[in-house]
Design a protein around this motif. Structure first.
Motif, PDB file in Angstrom:
ATOM      1  N   GLU A  80       4.302  10.324  -7.078  1.00 35.24           N
ATOM      2  CA  GLU A  80       5.096  10.625  -8.272  1.00 35.24           C
ATOM      3  C   GLU A  80       4.203  11.023  -9.441  1.00 35.24           C
ATOM      4  O   GLU A  80       4.607  11.794 -10.306  1.00 35.24           O
ATOM      5  CB  GLU A  80       5.970   9.421  -8.638  1.00 35.24           C
ATOM      6  CG  GLU A  80       7.061   9.164  -7.611  1.00 35.24           C
ATOM      7  CD  GLU A  80       7.755   7.822  -7.773  1.00 35.24           C
ATOM      8  OE1 GLU A  80       7.262   6.962  -8.542  1.00 35.24           O
ATOM      9  OE2 GLU A  80       8.781   7.621  -7.104  1.00 35.24           O
ATOM     10  N   GLY A  81       2.974  10.494  -9.457  1.00 31.38           N
ATOM     11  CA  GLY A  81       2.034  10.831 -10.523  1.00 31.38           C
ATOM     12  C   GLY A  81       1.291  12.133 -10.271  1.00 31.38           C
ATOM     13  O   GLY A  81       0.457  12.543 -11.082  1.00 31.38           O
ATOM     14  N   GLY A  82       1.558  12.775  -9.130  1.00 33.74           N
ATOM     15  CA  GLY A  82       0.962  14.070  -8.847  1.00 33.74           C
ATOM     16  C   GLY A  82      -0.430  14.028  -8.233  1.00 33.74           C
ATOM     17  O   GLY A  82      -1.100  15.056  -8.163  1.00 33.74           O
ATOM     18  N   GLN A  83      -0.890  12.867  -7.787  1.00 34.45           N
ATOM     19  CA  GLN A  83      -2.228  12.791  -7.196  1.00 34.45           C
ATOM     20  C   GLN A  83      -2.265  13.469  -5.828  1.00 34.45           C
ATOM     21  O   GLN A  83      -1.255  13.541  -5.121  1.00 34.45           O
ATOM     22  CB  GLN A  83      -2.659  11.332  -7.044  1.00 34.45           C
ATOM     23  CG  GLN A  83      -3.039  10.671  -8.341  1.00 34.45           C
ATOM     24  CD  GLN A  83      -3.656   9.291  -8.101  1.00 34.45           C
ATOM     25  OE1 GLN A  83      -3.794   8.829  -6.989  1.00 34.45           O
ATOM     26  NE2 GLN A  83      -4.029   8.640  -9.193  1.00 34.45           N
ATOM     27  N   GLU A 117      -0.707  11.674   4.275  1.00 38.38           N
ATOM     28  CA  GLU A 117       0.084  12.885   4.547  1.00 38.38           C
ATOM     29  C   GLU A 117       1.432  12.517   5.163  1.00 38.38           C
ATOM     30  O   GLU A 117       2.472  13.055   4.773  1.00 38.38           O
ATOM     31  CB  GLU A 117      -0.681  13.807   5.505  1.00 38.38           C
ATOM     32  CG  GLU A 117      -1.883  14.474   4.889  1.00 38.38           C
ATOM     33  CD  GLU A 117      -2.773  15.141   5.929  1.00 38.38           C
ATOM     34  OE1 GLU A 117      -2.378  15.237   7.120  1.00 38.38           O
ATOM     35  OE2 GLU A 117      -3.884  15.573   5.558  1.00 38.38           O
ATOM     36  N   ARG A 118       1.395  11.603   6.123  1.00 35.16           N
ATOM     37  CA  ARG A 118       2.628  11.169   6.787  1.00 35.16           C
ATOM     38  C   ARG A 118       3.568  10.489   5.793  1.00 35.16           C
ATOM     39  O   ARG A 118       4.767  10.768   5.763  1.00 35.16           O
ATOM     40  CB  ARG A 118       2.294  10.236   7.952  1.00 35.16           C
ATOM     41  CG  ARG A 118       3.499   9.845   8.793  1.00 35.16           C
ATOM     42  CD  ARG A 118       3.126   9.006   9.999  1.00 35.16           C
ATOM     43  NE  ARG A 118       2.564   7.727   9.600  1.00 35.16           N
ATOM     44  CZ  ARG A 118       1.288   7.359   9.734  1.00 35.16           C
ATOM     45  NH1 ARG A 118       0.420   8.184  10.277  1.00 35.16           N
ATOM     46  NH2 ARG A 118       0.878   6.178   9.344  1.00 35.16           N
ATOM     47  N   TRP A 119       3.029   9.605   4.950  1.00 31.88           N
ATOM     48  CA  TRP A 119       3.848   8.900   3.958  1.00 31.88           C
ATOM     49  C   TRP A 119       4.463   9.882   2.962  1.00 31.88           C
ATOM     50  O   TRP A 119       5.611   9.750   2.578  1.00 31.88           O
ATOM     51  CB  TRP A 119       3.038   7.860   3.218  1.00 31.88           C
ATOM     52  CG  TRP A 119       2.489   6.762   4.096  1.00 31.88           C
ATOM     53  CD1 TRP A 119       2.934   6.399   5.336  1.00 31.88           C
ATOM     54  CD2 TRP A 119       1.395   5.911   3.798  1.00 31.88           C
ATOM     55  NE1 TRP A 119       2.183   5.364   5.821  1.00 31.88           N
ATOM     56  CE2 TRP A 119       1.220   5.042   4.898  1.00 31.88           C
ATOM     57  CE3 TRP A 119       0.531   5.795   2.717  1.00 31.88           C
ATOM     58  CZ2 TRP A 119       0.235   4.068   4.936  1.00 31.88           C
ATOM     59  CZ3 TRP A 119      -0.457   4.818   2.753  1.00 31.88           C
ATOM     60  CH2 TRP A 119      -0.599   3.961   3.852  1.00 31.88           C
ATOM     61  N   ARG A 120       3.659  10.885   2.544  1.00 28.47           N
ATOM     62  CA  ARG A 120       4.169  11.867   1.576  1.00 28.47           C
ATOM     63  C   ARG A 120       5.329  12.666   2.199  1.00 28.47           C
ATOM     64  O   ARG A 120       6.342  12.904   1.558  1.00 28.47           O
ATOM     65  CB  ARG A 120       3.064  12.818   1.114  1.00 28.47           C
ATOM     66  CG  ARG A 120       3.529  13.746  -0.006  1.00 28.47           C
ATOM     67  CD  ARG A 120       2.469  14.731  -0.446  1.00 28.47           C
ATOM     68  NE  ARG A 120       1.303  14.150  -1.064  1.00 28.47           N
ATOM     69  CZ  ARG A 120       1.162  13.905  -2.369  1.00 28.47           C
ATOM     70  NH1 ARG A 120       2.140  14.169  -3.205  1.00 28.47           N
ATOM     71  NH2 ARG A 120       0.040  13.382  -2.833  1.00 28.47           N
ATOM     72  N   VAL A 171       0.840  -1.203   0.000  1.00 26.96           N
ATOM     73  CA  VAL A 171       0.000   0.000   0.000  1.00 26.96           C
ATOM     74  C   VAL A 171       0.874   1.252   0.000  1.00 26.96           C
ATOM     75  O   VAL A 171       0.615   2.207  -0.742  1.00 26.96           O
ATOM     76  CB  VAL A 171      -0.963  -0.005   1.208  1.00 26.96           C
ATOM     77  CG1 VAL A 171      -1.678   1.325   1.354  1.00 26.96           C
ATOM     78  CG2 VAL A 171      -1.975  -1.134   1.069  1.00 26.96           C
ATOM     79  N   ARG A 172       1.928   1.235   0.782  1.00 31.89           N
ATOM     80  CA  ARG A 172       2.826   2.398   0.820  1.00 31.89           C
ATOM     81  C   ARG A 172       3.508   2.611  -0.529  1.00 31.89           C
ATOM     82  O   ARG A 172       3.677   3.742  -0.966  1.00 31.89           O
ATOM     83  CB  ARG A 172       3.870   2.226   1.915  1.00 31.89           C
ATOM     84  CG  ARG A 172       3.285   2.363   3.301  1.00 31.89           C
ATOM     85  CD  ARG A 172       4.324   2.040   4.351  1.00 31.89           C
ATOM     86  NE  ARG A 172       3.772   2.220   5.676  1.00 31.89           N
ATOM     87  CZ  ARG A 172       4.368   2.879   6.648  1.00 31.89           C
ATOM     88  NH1 ARG A 172       5.558   3.415   6.447  1.00 31.89           N
ATOM     89  NH2 ARG A 172       3.810   2.999   7.814  1.00 31.89           N
ATOM     90  N   LEU A 173       3.915   1.526  -1.168  1.00 34.47           N
ATOM     91  CA  LEU A 173       4.549   1.646  -2.486  1.00 34.47           C
ATOM     92  C   LEU A 173       3.563   2.175  -3.524  1.00 34.47           C
ATOM     93  O   LEU A 173       3.925   2.981  -4.385  1.00 34.47           O
ATOM     94  CB  LEU A 173       5.138   0.301  -2.911  1.00 34.47           C
ATOM     95  CG  LEU A 173       6.363  -0.149  -2.108  1.00 34.47           C
ATOM     96  CD1 LEU A 173       6.760  -1.570  -2.494  1.00 34.47           C
ATOM     97  CD2 LEU A 173       7.522   0.806  -2.280  1.00 34.47           C
ATOM     98  N   GLN A 174       2.304   1.746  -3.437  1.00 36.09           N
ATOM     99  CA  GLN A 174       1.287   2.266  -4.350  1.00 36.09           C
ATOM    100  C   GLN A 174       1.074   3.760  -4.103  1.00 36.09           C
ATOM    101  O   GLN A 174       0.903   4.536  -5.048  1.00 36.09           O
ATOM    102  CB  GLN A 174      -0.026   1.508  -4.174  1.00 36.09           C
ATOM    103  CG  GLN A 174       0.024   0.090  -4.689  1.00 36.09           C
ATOM    104  CD  GLN A 174      -1.238  -0.696  -4.344  1.00 36.09           C
ATOM    105  OE1 GLN A 174      -2.109  -0.230  -3.613  1.00 36.09           O
ATOM    106  NE2 GLN A 174      -1.322  -1.912  -4.869  1.00 36.09           N
TER     107      GLN A 174
END
Length: 151
Positions: free
Chosen positions: A14-17, A34-37, A5-8
């Motif tokens: 990277e795709g700007g979503q 938010e934390r992952w970003r 899930v984190r990799l997705q």
């Protein structure tokens, strides 16, 4: 699961979503996204990868070696390591707290399941044997073999 899930999420960064879109698509909270970003921005892919279950202390190889001496060496009447015994021993000797289920971590060290220290008082061995011979084959069905979840 957590790692995937984190990799997705990272691919979507990277795709700007936007965080809200990612959270909805991956069925996680916006706060997690938010934390992952933030971790991704600060440390790249390494920041996003899962670090495993937090808070569960690990036993050292030396501690595992002490367990391998067996229950007799630690005061029990027989040589069976039950999950409850392992939990008790780890707590007393190493001052580390696990749930009974959590002690199953020792499977990764090649330990196998063992029987409970005592049999249930309510157990009726004759009824169990009849059930195994007569009922279980009907319930299991014709094509369910051992090792595939059927026995």
């Amino acid at each position: 699961m957590r790692e995937r899930v984190r990799l997705q999420a990272m691919e979507r960064f990277e795709g700007g979503q936007k965080n809200r879109e990612i959270a909805a698509a991956l069925r996680v909270s916006e706060r997690s996204v938010e934390r992952w970003r933030r971790q991704w921005r600060e440390r790249g892919k390494a920041g996003v990868l899962s670090k495993g279950s937090p808070g569960r202390p690990r036993l050292s190889e030396a501690q595992i070696a002490r367990l391998e001496r067996g229950p007799l060496a630690h005061g029990w009447a027989d040589q069976r390591w039950t999950l409850a015994r392992i939990k008790t021993f780890i707590g007393r000797l190493f001052h580390v707290s696990y749930t009974v289920e959590g002690t199953w971590l020792l499977k990764q060290h090649g330990w196998s399941w063992q029987q409970p220290a005592r049999r249930a008082i309510e157990r009726d061995d004759v009824t169990v044997e009849v059930w195994k011979k007569e009922t279980w084959p009907r319930v299991r069905g014709p094509n369910k073999g051992v090792g595939r979840g059927g026995g």
